[in-house]
Scaffold this motif. Structure first.
Motif, PDB file in Angstrom:
ATOM      1  N   ILE A   1      22.174  13.638  65.640  1.00 14.17           N
ATOM      2  CA  ILE A   1      21.542  14.792  66.297  1.00 14.17           C
ATOM      3  C   ILE A   1      22.360  16.031  65.909  1.00 14.17           C
ATOM      4  N   CYS A   2      21.662  17.145  65.739  1.00 13.58           N
ATOM      5  CA  CYS A   2      22.309  18.425  65.405  1.00 13.58           C
ATOM      6  C   CYS A   2      22.950  18.383  64.023  1.00 13.58           C
ATOM      7  N   CYS A   3      23.991  19.193  63.837  1.00 13.38           N
ATOM      8  CA  CYS A   3      24.532  19.367  62.479  1.00 13.38           C
ATOM      9  C   CYS A   3      25.212  18.115  61.947  1.00 13.38           C
TER      10      CYS A   3
ATOM     11  N   GLY B   1      20.786  23.427  59.472  1.00 13.35           N
ATOM     12  CA  GLY B   1      20.847  23.322  60.932  1.00 13.35           C
ATOM     13  C   GLY B   1      19.603  22.755  61.585  1.00 13.35           C
ATOM     14  N   CYS B   2      19.392  23.175  62.830  1.00 19.71           N
ATOM     15  CA  CYS B   2      18.273  22.648  63.615  1.00 19.71           C
ATOM     16  C   CYS B   2      16.936  23.132  63.079  1.00 19.71           C
ATOM     17  N   SER B   3      16.934  24.263  62.393  1.00 17.56           N
ATOM     18  CA  SER B   3      15.693  24.758  61.800  1.00 17.56           C
ATOM     19  C   SER B   3      15.190  23.784  60.741  1.00 17.56           C
TER      20      SER B   3
ATOM     21  N   GLU C   1      26.626  31.651  69.565  1.00 18.14           N
ATOM     22  CA  GLU C   1      27.495  32.698  69.012  1.00 18.14           C
ATOM     23  C   GLU C   1      27.705  32.466  67.520  1.00 18.14           C
ATOM     24  N   LYS C   2      27.703  31.186  67.127  1.00 18.28           N
ATOM     25  CA  LYS C   2      27.874  30.869  65.699  1.00 18.28           C
ATOM     26  C   LYS C   2      26.743  31.488  64.883  1.00 18.28           C
ATOM     27  N   ALA C   3      25.543  31.510  65.438  1.00 18.72           N
ATOM     28  CA  ALA C   3      24.402  32.094  64.722  1.00 18.72           C
ATOM     29  C   ALA C   3      24.616  33.595  64.505  1.00 18.72           C
TER      30      ALA C   3
ATOM     31  N   GLY D   1      19.368  28.027  61.758  1.00 18.65           N
ATOM     32  CA  GLY D   1      19.721  28.255  63.158  1.00 18.65           C
ATOM     33  C   GLY D   1      19.165  27.249  64.143  1.00 18.65           C
ATOM     34  N   CYS D   2      19.383  27.597  65.391  1.00 19.12           N
ATOM     35  CA  CYS D   2      19.255  26.669  66.508  1.00 19.12           C
ATOM     36  C   CYS D   2      17.841  26.622  67.075  1.00 19.12           C
ATOM     37  N   CYS D   3      17.714  25.986  68.241  1.00 19.64           N
ATOM     38  CA  CYS D   3      16.494  26.032  69.059  1.00 19.64           C
ATOM     39  C   CYS D   3      16.911  26.582  70.425  1.00 19.64           C
TER      40      CYS D   3
ATOM     41  N   GLY E   1      27.108  16.432  67.128  1.00 17.97           N
ATOM     42  CA  GLY E   1      28.134  17.458  67.046  1.00 17.97           C
ATOM     43  C   GLY E   1      28.137  18.074  65.670  1.00 17.97           C
ATOM     44  N   HIS E   2      29.335  18.229  65.083  1.00 14.71           N
ATOM     45  CA  HIS E   2      29.379  18.992  63.831  1.00 14.71           C
ATOM     46  C   HIS E   2      30.268  18.464  62.724  1.00 14.71           C
ATOM     47  N   GLU E   3      31.350  17.763  63.048  1.00 12.23           N
ATOM     48  CA  GLU E   3      32.337  17.518  61.987  1.00 12.23           C
ATOM     49  C   GLU E   3      32.176  16.137  61.354  1.00 12.23           C
TER      50      GLU E   3
HETATM   51  S1  MSK Z   1      24.727  25.275  65.682  1.00 12.94           S
HETATM   52  S2  MSK Z   1      21.667  24.965  64.377  1.00 12.94           S
HETATM   53  S3  MSK Z   1      22.106  24.356  67.619  1.00 12.94           S
HETATM   54  S4  MSK Z   1      23.420  22.075  65.759  1.00 12.94           S
HETATM   55 FE1  MSK Z   1      24.994  23.961  64.139  1.00 12.94          FE
HETATM   56 FE2  MSK Z   1      24.018  23.733  66.990  1.00 12.94          FE
HETATM   57 FE3  MSK Z   1      21.708  23.349  65.829  1.00 12.94          FE
HETATM   58 FE4  MSK Z   1      22.637  25.803  66.116  1.00 12.94          FE
END
Ligand code: MSK
Ligand code: SF4
Length: 650
Positions: free
Chosen positions: A299-301, A478-480, A559-561, A448-450, A264-266
């Protein structure tokens, strides 16, 4: 077999992913790639931004060719529909980042008020620095008092109706003046998100240029508001990252330990899980169940957050979350918010993994729910870990890929300052000097993401390899960052192997990799601060828009991207997105953000799915900025032949 290999090769460049896709397929487990195939071809109206469903006179679509409808039922044109959709994506992305920032501010408030909260202030220097930006007095005050004021003031930034979000003061003066002139300096974070949702209702703002100005104000409220509050206050609570070693990819899972994945993220949750995973009673319990210890991976952020502050391993990026379960070795996956696939409980039925949700905002049918708050944080974290340990003996059908790679991460703005200048003369001067003398041609933020629409990780890896080969220093989040870490770019040795001569010389002198991992998605705000610092130090112009820099999200999906992309553009950065952008259905709108924006913001959008062409656009842009600054000289671009490109495969 040959056919299977070809199919998997197209899905990802990561061998660990390819192996687990075969296992999932053998075991009848549906993955994101299967579902993506099932959605192909995707709706072209949606892909081009030409579908409107904001009122029930519709849904309406604008035909891209032939005699089909050219206006919605209400009369909305293609550019109005595209602008409203794009602005709503920005508002949603800004809301997600900013709600994260709000949680962190609430946690800092608890830490300041309540000594039993389980959280404390780890970085007093950062606290004072942030307090000064917020106009709080720092002299002769206990840190808890300062933290209370910082938290309160940050929370006020969300609900503020007039004035300006405080952290825009971190931007160069010239940029702040431009925002004020354009009337896009954000007033309050929530206010801008609400106003964008209002303006994009049926029958309100029908001027695509006006909509995009408000979208800029909303995105700036994210980058220089909600996201920056998240990053800065997390540093105060959990420590400002500095370079440390870690490991990445599914091979970090252990046969002998209880494997717990946080996703997740936090970091408000994951920090407590880190503390709980070191609890002696829980370690003893793990041993009593036959495990050697507890292996916490991410996993992820969230992975980036715990990597940056504790060096804990990363199991993978977003597209690897289902495959982590398919190893059969994950005893619990603990999730909070954002980028969590609702398919996880379904997949866990094939294995023994327990999926544990923790946020009242993000429940998943089929998951076990443990409500997590600042008040019960450590106790809840311990209970969840106990649940994972009890599940360890239920493992079956374990197959962990061998792939894992070393990496160095933790390049916060402060760490870059220190690394380049040393403890006694911390400064960006050496970075600017090396940009001016041409050893480093420029800086690119690749983030950014995948996205399963394109080969997993390929664009991230190809683009970054080509940029560092052309002496462009890459900063990532991020995922990059996870993709490029798996490819081996985030170790100092990669400078010798992949970087151009000038960049390699700088990396060797400082002992840094040519690709700097700066954290999670909210930590893109670190890049904004780094760019502002490059301007402040001098020699590269008076505004971010004059710097030889660019940004890209080669495999974006969220959308966050889009919100991140828009705040970079509105901050003066040329920003390219891969995969495609849901704007191309309107030429009027595309021309506005791809061309006219440069005259307004000094930064603009572009889209280019081919990573090599994307690299060419970035390199050309950086060279043009160098010429404008009068610092251009030498060879401008190394062209990659097929053999060099094949070497990019990991
Ligand atoms: S937003 S960078 S998919 S975690 Fe953090 Fe999610 Fe990765 Fe985009
Ligand atoms: Fe159609 Fe206009 Fe309603 Fe959108 S707002 S669904 S274009 S009628």
């Amino acid at each position: 077999m040959g056919k299977e290999r070809k199919e998997n090769k197209e899905k990802s460049v990561d061998p660990a992913v390819k192996k687990l896709l075969k296992k999932s397929s053998r075991e009848g487990v549906e993955t994101i790639w299967d579902r993506s195939d099932g959605q192909t071809p995707h709706c072209r109206y949606g892909e081009q931004g030409l579908c409107c469903h904001i009122c029930y006179m519709g849904p309406c679509r604008i035909s891209f060719k032939g005699k089909g409808p050219k206006k919605g039922v209400c009369g909305a044109t293609a550019e109005v529909i595209v602008a409203r959709n794009f602005a709503r994506m920005i508002a949603a992305g800004a809301a997600a980042h900013s709600d994260h920032g709000r949680e962190v501010a609430q946690t800092l408030l608890s830490a300041a008020k309540d000594s039993d909260s389980g959280y404390s202030i780890k970085d007093t220097n950062k606290l004072k620095k942030v307090a000064r930006v917020l106009g709080a007095d720092v002299e002769d005050r206990p840190k808890e008092d300062i933290a209370f004021e910082v938290a309160k003031r940050s929370i006020e930034n969300f609900g503020q109706q007039v004035g300006e979000v405080d952290f825009i003061k971190n931007a160069p003066e010239t940029r702040q003046a431009l925002w004020r002139k354009l009337n896009v300096a954000p007033r309050g974070i929530d206010r801008e998100i609400v106003e964008t949702m209002h303006r994009t209702n049926m029958g309100v703002d029908h001027d695509h240029q006006n909509i995009m100005l408000q979208a800029a104000r909303t995105a700036l409220a994210d980058g220089w508001g909600g996201s920056m509050i998240a990053t800065e206050l997390q540093d105060i609570l959990f420590g400002t990252p500095s370079p440390l070693r870690g490991q990445v990819n599914l091979g970090v899972l252990s046969e002998e330990d209880v494997n717990i994945i946080v996703h997740g993220h936090e970091p408000v949750l994951s920090e407590m899980l880190v503390a709980a995973s070191r609890d002696k009673d829980l370690l003893d319990l793990a041993k009593s169940k036959g495990a050697k210890g507890i292996n916490l991976a991410g996993i992820c952020c969230t992975a980036n957050e715990i990597l940056l502050r504790h060096g804990l391993p990363i199991a993978g990026n977003i597209l690897q979350q289902e495959l982590a379960l398919s190893t059969g070795a994950v005893d619990a996956m603990i999730v909070d918010v954002q980028c969590i696939m609702p398919s996880l409980p379904e997949i866990s039925k094939y294995y023994h993994t327990k999926i544990v949700s923790t946020s009242s905002k993000a429940k998943i049918v089929g998951a076990i729910h443990y409500e997590f708050s600042e008040r019960n944080a450590l106790e809840t974290a311990k209970e969840i870990i106990r649940e994972a340990i009890e599940n360890f003996p239920n493992r079956d059908n374990v197959d962990i890929p061998k792939e894992k790679m070393d990496l160095i991460a933790g390049f916060s703005h402060e760490a870059i300052n220190y690394m380049l200048g040393g403890r006694f003369r911390e400064s960006y001067v050496p970075l600017n000097d090396n940009v001016i003398n041409g050893r480093i041609k420029g800086v690119a933020g690749i983030v950014g993401c995948c996205n399963p629409k394109v080969t997993h990780d390929r664009s991230h890896v190809s683009l970054v390899e080509e940029l560092i080969g052309n002496n462009i220093l890459v900063v990532q989040t991020g995922c990059s960052a996870i993709a490029c870490a798996k490819a081996g770019f985030l170790i100092p040795e990669s400078a010798e192997k992949h970087a151009g001569r000038g960049l390699a010389e700088v990396c060797k002198a400082v002992g840094m990799p040519p690709v700097l991992h700066s954290g999670s998605c909210v930590d893109n705000s670190r890049i904004l601060i780094a760019l502002s610092e490059m301007v402040r130090v001098g020699g590269l112009g008076k505004d971010i828009s004059e710097l030889p820099v660019a940004g890209a999200a080669p495999e974006w999906m969220s959308e966050k991207a889009i919100s991140i992309g828009h705040y970079f553009v509105a901050s003066g950065v040329f920003t390219i997105f891969g995969v495609g952008l849901p704007v191309i259905g309107s030429k009027t709108f595309s021309d506005h953000i791809f061309k006219e924006f440069e005259k307004i913001f000094g930064g603009m959008w572009a889209t280019e799915p081919d990573p090599s062409k994307m690299a060419a656009l970035i390199i050309d842009h950086i060279n043009e900025k160098r010429r404008n600054l009068g610092i251009a000289k030498g060879k401008e671009r190394v062209l990659y032949d097929m053999e060099m490109r094949r070497e990019l495969e990991i």
